[in-house]
Design a protein around this motif. Structure first.
Motif, PDB file in Angstrom:
ATOM      1  N   THR A   1      -3.066 -21.058  29.511  1.00  0.00           N
ATOM      2  CA  THR A   1      -3.288 -19.979  30.483  1.00  0.00           C
ATOM      3  C   THR A   1      -4.752 -19.939  30.906  1.00  0.00           C
ATOM      4  OG1 THR A   1      -1.485 -18.697  29.525  1.00  0.00           O
ATOM      5  CG2 THR A   1      -3.124 -17.489  30.814  1.00  0.00           C
ATOM      6  N   LEU A   2      -5.661 -20.034  29.934  1.00  0.00           N
ATOM      7  CA  LEU A   2      -7.097 -20.046  30.256  1.00  0.00           C
ATOM      8  C   LEU A   2      -7.456 -21.297  31.054  1.00  0.00           C
ATOM      9  CD1 LEU A   2      -8.478 -18.760  26.837  1.00  0.00           C
ATOM     10  CD2 LEU A   2      -8.340 -17.488  28.990  1.00  0.00           C
ATOM     11  N   GLY A   3      -6.797 -22.397  30.759  1.00  0.00           N
ATOM     12  CA  GLY A   3      -7.023 -23.615  31.525  1.00  0.00           C
ATOM     13  C   GLY A   3      -6.653 -23.440  32.982  1.00  0.00           C
ATOM     14  N   VAL A   4      -5.531 -22.762  33.247  1.00  0.00           N
ATOM     15  CA  VAL A   4      -5.113 -22.500  34.628  1.00  0.00           C
ATOM     16  C   VAL A   4      -6.120 -21.598  35.338  1.00  0.00           C
ATOM     17  CG1 VAL A   4      -3.394 -21.263  36.012  1.00  0.00           C
ATOM     18  CG2 VAL A   4      -2.662 -22.949  34.318  1.00  0.00           C
ATOM     19  N   LEU A   5      -6.599 -20.573  34.644  1.00  0.00           N
ATOM     20  CA  LEU A   5      -7.605 -19.692  35.262  1.00  0.00           C
ATOM     21  C   LEU A   5      -8.867 -20.473  35.607  1.00  0.00           C
ATOM     22  CD1 LEU A   5      -7.179 -16.492  33.063  1.00  0.00           C
ATOM     23  CD2 LEU A   5      -6.618 -16.737  35.494  1.00  0.00           C
ATOM     24  N   ASN A   6      -9.291 -21.359  34.721  1.00  0.00           N
ATOM     25  CA  ASN A   6     -10.461 -22.197  35.013  1.00  0.00           C
ATOM     26  C   ASN A   6     -10.206 -23.091  36.223  1.00  0.00           C
ATOM     27  OD1 ASN A   6     -11.878 -21.144  32.828  1.00  0.00           O
ATOM     28  ND2 ASN A   6     -11.212 -22.750  31.424  1.00  0.00           N
ATOM     29  N   TYR A   7      -8.993 -23.620  36.303  1.00  0.00           N
ATOM     30  CA  TYR A   7      -8.637 -24.506  37.421  1.00  0.00           C
ATOM     31  C   TYR A   7      -8.654 -23.737  38.740  1.00  0.00           C
ATOM     32  CZ  TYR A   7      -6.077 -28.176  39.933  1.00  0.00           C
ATOM     33  OH  TYR A   7      -5.692 -29.153  40.828  1.00  0.00           O
ATOM     34  N   LEU A   8      -8.164 -22.506  38.738  1.00  0.00           N
ATOM     35  CA  LEU A   8      -8.183 -21.688  39.948  1.00  0.00           C
ATOM     36  C   LEU A   8      -9.605 -21.410  40.418  1.00  0.00           C
ATOM     37  CD1 LEU A   8      -5.432 -19.050  39.059  1.00  0.00           C
ATOM     38  CD2 LEU A   8      -5.243 -20.843  40.786  1.00  0.00           C
TER      39      LEU A   8
ATOM     40  N   ILE B   1       0.527 -13.805  29.616  1.00  0.00           N
ATOM     41  CA  ILE B   1       0.744 -13.409  31.010  1.00  0.00           C
ATOM     42  C   ILE B   1      -0.204 -12.277  31.386  1.00  0.00           C
ATOM     43  CG2 ILE B   1       2.403 -12.439  32.647  1.00  0.00           C
ATOM     44  CD1 ILE B   1       2.886 -15.378  31.928  1.00  0.00           C
ATOM     45  N   GLY B   2      -0.439 -11.370  30.436  1.00  0.00           N
ATOM     46  CA  GLY B   2      -1.433 -10.327  30.675  1.00  0.00           C
ATOM     47  C   GLY B   2      -2.803 -10.912  30.934  1.00  0.00           C
TER      48      GLY B   2
ATOM     49  N   LYS C   1      -4.887 -10.542  34.475  1.00  0.00           N
ATOM     50  CA  LYS C   1      -6.230  -9.958  34.449  1.00  0.00           C
ATOM     51  C   LYS C   1      -7.261 -10.955  34.959  1.00  0.00           C
ATOM     52  CE  LYS C   1      -5.299  -6.810  30.591  1.00  0.00           C
ATOM     53  NZ  LYS C   1      -5.511  -6.545  29.141  1.00  0.00           N
ATOM     54  N   GLY C   2      -7.093 -12.218  34.596  1.00  0.00           N
ATOM     55  CA  GLY C   2      -8.020 -13.247  35.055  1.00  0.00           C
ATOM     56  C   GLY C   2      -7.972 -13.448  36.556  1.00  0.00           C
ATOM     57  N   ILE C   3      -6.781 -13.410  37.134  1.00  0.00           N
ATOM     58  CA  ILE C   3      -6.641 -13.550  38.588  1.00  0.00           C
ATOM     59  C   ILE C   3      -7.297 -12.364  39.288  1.00  0.00           C
ATOM     60  CG2 ILE C   3      -4.963 -13.515  40.474  1.00  0.00           C
ATOM     61  CD1 ILE C   3      -3.091 -15.161  38.643  1.00  0.00           C
ATOM     62  N   GLU C   4      -7.084 -11.175  38.748  1.00  0.00           N
ATOM     63  CA  GLU C   4      -7.689  -9.976  39.333  1.00  0.00           C
ATOM     64  C   GLU C   4      -9.210 -10.023  39.233  1.00  0.00           C
ATOM     65  OE1 GLU C   4      -7.535  -5.085  38.811  1.00  0.00           O
ATOM     66  OE2 GLU C   4      -6.179  -6.377  37.663  1.00  0.00           O
TER      67      GLU C   4
ATOM     68  N   ARG D   1      -8.462 -14.864  48.563  1.00  0.00           N
ATOM     69  CA  ARG D   1      -7.205 -15.598  48.663  1.00  0.00           C
ATOM     70  C   ARG D   1      -6.145 -14.932  47.780  1.00  0.00           C
ATOM     71  NH1 ARG D   1      -6.697 -20.460  50.533  1.00  0.00           N
ATOM     72  NH2 ARG D   1      -8.853 -21.049  50.099  1.00  0.00           N
ATOM     73  N   GLU D   2      -4.962 -14.728  48.321  1.00  0.00           N
ATOM     74  CA  GLU D   2      -3.878 -14.158  47.543  1.00  0.00           C
ATOM     75  C   GLU D   2      -3.361 -15.178  46.532  1.00  0.00           C
ATOM     76  OE1 GLU D   2      -1.090 -13.200  50.560  1.00  0.00           O
ATOM     77  OE2 GLU D   2      -2.403 -11.731  51.549  1.00  0.00           O
ATOM     78  N   THR D   3      -2.761 -14.696  45.463  1.00  0.00           N
ATOM     79  CA  THR D   3      -2.173 -15.575  44.458  1.00  0.00           C
ATOM     80  C   THR D   3      -0.746 -15.115  44.171  1.00  0.00           C
ATOM     81  OG1 THR D   3      -4.304 -16.076  43.415  1.00  0.00           O
ATOM     82  CG2 THR D   3      -2.327 -16.452  42.102  1.00  0.00           C
ATOM     83  N   VAL D   4       0.179 -16.015  44.401  1.00  0.00           N
ATOM     84  CA  VAL D   4       1.590 -15.770  44.102  1.00  0.00           C
ATOM     85  C   VAL D   4       1.862 -16.271  42.681  1.00  0.00           C
ATOM     86  CG1 VAL D   4       3.965 -16.088  44.883  1.00  0.00           C
ATOM     87  CG2 VAL D   4       2.071 -16.293  46.521  1.00  0.00           C
TER      88      VAL D   4
END
Length: 483
Positions: A177-184, A249-250, A254-257, A263-266
Motif C-alpha cells: 500500500t505504501l509502495g502504491v502511494l509512493n508510486y502515485l 485501505i485506511g 489517507k495517503g491519497i487525501e 487530479r482525482e483518484t478512483v
C-alpha cells in the motif's frame, strides 16, 4: 509583441498537453469471500475503512470474479472471458483425473507477452502503469529472479512498484500500500494506473502478531499451522488478516487525501474469487472458493470516486470481472482497441444514472478442481436467475469423495434463494432450456474449449487425480517466449 505571442503559444500548447484524467487504483484481494467485509455481513471483524469506502461510493451486491485466482486475473487484464481465451485454470497448478467421466480441455497457462491488456492500453493512452503483488498469469513467474522482475513485467507494459518492507508485514500488505502511494507521488504530471494485487487474505495465515493476539483475546482460535484447518474455525489469524487489510485501505485513502492533488483518484476494490471454506464460513452462500456455486464466484466489489459517483449507492445489477477492462477505458477516456472483441461491458452508467442493458453473462469453468469438488461446468447469469450446466458429472457433497456420473443443469432464482437450495430446473423447464441454449450459443460463438466424454472412464477410479505444482513445459515455454 514577440514576447506576448510566445507566452500565448506556450499557454496554448500547455493546455493541449494538459492531462487531467483521474488516477486509477485497482485493489484486487486474494480469496476474500463475498461476506468478508462488515458492510457485506461479516459479524466477526469490523472493517470501518472499507465500509467507509462503500458509504462514500458504490457497493455492488452481485459482483462476480472467477472460481480461482489465475482465471480472474486473466479476465481482468484482457477483458475477455475464459471461453474466448481458454485461460481456465490456475497457471501454476495442474490436476488430471485420467479415469474421470470427462476429459477436460488443456488450459492456456500464459498471458502472451504481446497480448492486449488493460495496462498496455492505458500506457499507450498516456498513463503511467504499475503493478505490485501477485501477477499469476504466467507459468514461469516462480522461476523469476528478483533482478529480472522489471524487465519481466515490462513485457506486458507494466512498471514494477516497489514495496516498503517491515518485519511484521510478511505479506507486504501495508508495504505494498505504501509502495502504491509512493508510486502515485513520483510523477503527478501524468495520470497513473496502479494495480495493487494483494497476496492476502490467501493462506498461509500471516498478520501482525498484535492483531492476531487481539482476536485470540476475544476467544477465537489461533491456528496451529499457516494453512489453517476447518476444525479450528473461527480462526483468529484469519480475522487478523482481514483486519490488517482494512487498516491498509485506511492508510491508502489517507495517503491519497494527503497528496492534495488536483487530479482525482478512483479506487476500485474487489476480490478475485470467493472465500476458502477451510478457514472461512461463506454462509449464506453455498460452498466456497473453486466452486461453481455462489460462494466460489460472488465477491465484494466497491467503486469510490466522490467527484463522479453519488455516495451510498447499493447496486444489485450483476457484473463480472471482465467488465473492468472497458470500465477502466471509459474512466481513462481511452477508446477500446480496434478489432478486439470484449466480453465485458462498461458499468459506469450503473453508477452515474446512464443507460445500461445486458441480458446475461457467462462464466466458463470446464476443468476439474478435485480439492474444491468442482467438475467441468459453465454458468449463465440472466437477471435474477442462474443456471449451472454440468457437462458429464458432478459432486453432490463436497465432503464426500464421490463424483456422480451424468450431465445435468441446475436453475436457481438468486434473488429469492441466495443459498441455492431450491433447484428450479424441473419446475421451470422452459426457463432452463432458454438459458441453456443462450449459454451454449455464447460458448460456440467464442469457440470455447469444451470437455469431452472420456473413453477410459472407470467409475471405481474416477476420483483418482494426478496433480503437479508447476507444469513441466513451463521452462521450454519461457525460452520460446524470449525469442
Amino acid at each position: 509583441m514577440k514576447f506576448l505571442l510566445s507566452l500565448f503559444f506556450l499557454a496554448f500548447s500547455s493546455s493541449l498537453i494538459a492531462d487531467n484524467r483521474p488516477n486509477i487504483v485497482f485493489v484486487l484481494i486474494d480469496d476474500l469471500g463475498w461476506n468478508g467485509l462488515s458492510s457485506y455481513g461479516n459479524q466477526y471483524v469490523n472493517t470501518p475503512h472499507l465500509d467507509k469506502l462503500a458509504e462514500q461510493g458504490a457497493r455492488f451486491t452481485d459482483a462476480y470474479g472467477m472460481s480461482q485466482c489465475s482465471p480472474a486475473r486473466f479476465a481482468f487484464l484482457t477483458g475477455q472471458s475464459a471461453a474466448r481465451t481458454n485461460h481456465t485454470a490456475v497457471c501454476l497448478e495442474k490436476h488430471v483425473l485420467p479415469h474421470a467421466r470427462m476429459i477436460q480441455p488443456e488450459s492456456n497457462r500464459m498471458l502472451a507477452h504481446d497480448a492486449v491488456n488493460i495496462g498496455r492500453e492505458l500506457k499507450k493512452s498516456g498513463y503511467r502503469v504499475g503493478v505490485i503483488g501477485k501477477w499469476h498469469v504466467d507459468v514461469n513467474e516462480k522461476r523469476l529472479r528478483p533482478e529480472m522482475k522489471d524487465a519481466y513485467l515490462a513485457q506486458w507494459g507494466f512498471e514494477t512498484i516497489t514495496p516498503e518492507r517491515s518485519e511484521d508485514d510478511k505479506k507486504l500488505v501495508m508495504g505494498s500500500t505504501l509502495g502504491v502511494l509512493n508510486y502515485l507521488k513520483q510523477d503527478q504530471s501524468k495520470p497513473t494506473f496502479a494495480y495493487l494485487a494483494h497476496r492476502t487474505v490467501h493462506t498461509g495465515l500471516e498478520a501482525p502478531k498484535n492483531i492476531i493476539q487481539k482476536y485470540v483475546d476475544m476467544g477465537y482460535n489461533k491456528s496451529a499451522s499457516k494453512g489453517g484447518k476447518s476444525s479450528e474455525k473461527p480462526i483468529a489469524d484469519y480475522f487478523a488478516m482481514i483486519d490488517y487489510l482494512d487498516l491498509s485501505i485506511g492508510t491508502l485513502m489517507k495517503g491519497i487525501e494527503a497528496m492534495k492533488s488536483e487530479r482525482e483518484t478512483v479506487v476500485i476494490f474487489m476480490s478475485d474469487n470467493g472465500g476458502l471454506s477451510r478457514v472461512w464460513d461463506n454462509e449464506p452462500l453455498r460452498r466456497g472458493k473453486g466452486s461453481e456455486y455462489e460462494a466460489g464466484i460472488r465477491v465484494p466489489f466497491i467503486v469510490h470516486w466522490p467527484e463522479k459517483i453519488k455516495a451510498g449507492q447499493t447496486i444489485t445489477e450483476p457484473v463480472h470481472i471482465t467488465d473492468l477492462f472497458p470500465t477502466f477505458l471509459n474512466i481513462a477516456q481511452t477508446p477500446a482497441p480496434k478489432n478486439y472483441p470484449l466480453d465485458g461491458v462498461n458499468i459506469m452508467p450503473l453508477m452515474t444514472g446512464g443507460d445500461f442493458k445486458r441480458d446475461f453473462f457467462c462464466i466458463h469453468l470446464p476443468v476439474y478442481i478435485p480439492h474444491y469438488a468442482h467438475t467441468p461446468s459453465s454458468i449463465i447469469r440472466m437477471g435474477d436467475f442462474k443456471l449451472i450446466k454440468f457437462y458429464g458429472d458432478y459432486q453432490q457433497d463436497p465432503n464426500e469423495k464421490v463424483i456422480t456420473p451424468g450431465a445435468k443443469v441446475e436453475l436457481y432464482n438468486l434473488r429469492s434463494d441466495l443459498s441455492e437450495k431450491n433447484d428450479l430446473s424441473q419446475s421451470m423447464p422452459e426457463k432452463a432450456k432458454e438459458m441453456e441454449l443462450k449459454l451454449m450459443n455464447w460458448l460456440a460463438e467464442r469457440k470455447a474449449h469444451m470437455p469431452k466424454i472420456n473413453p477410459n472412464y472407470d467409475p471405481e477410479k474416477a476420483t483418482d487425480s494426478i496433480a503437479s505444482k508447476v507444469d513441466t513445459f513451463g521452462k521450454i515455454a519461457y525460452k520460446n517466449s524470449k525469442k
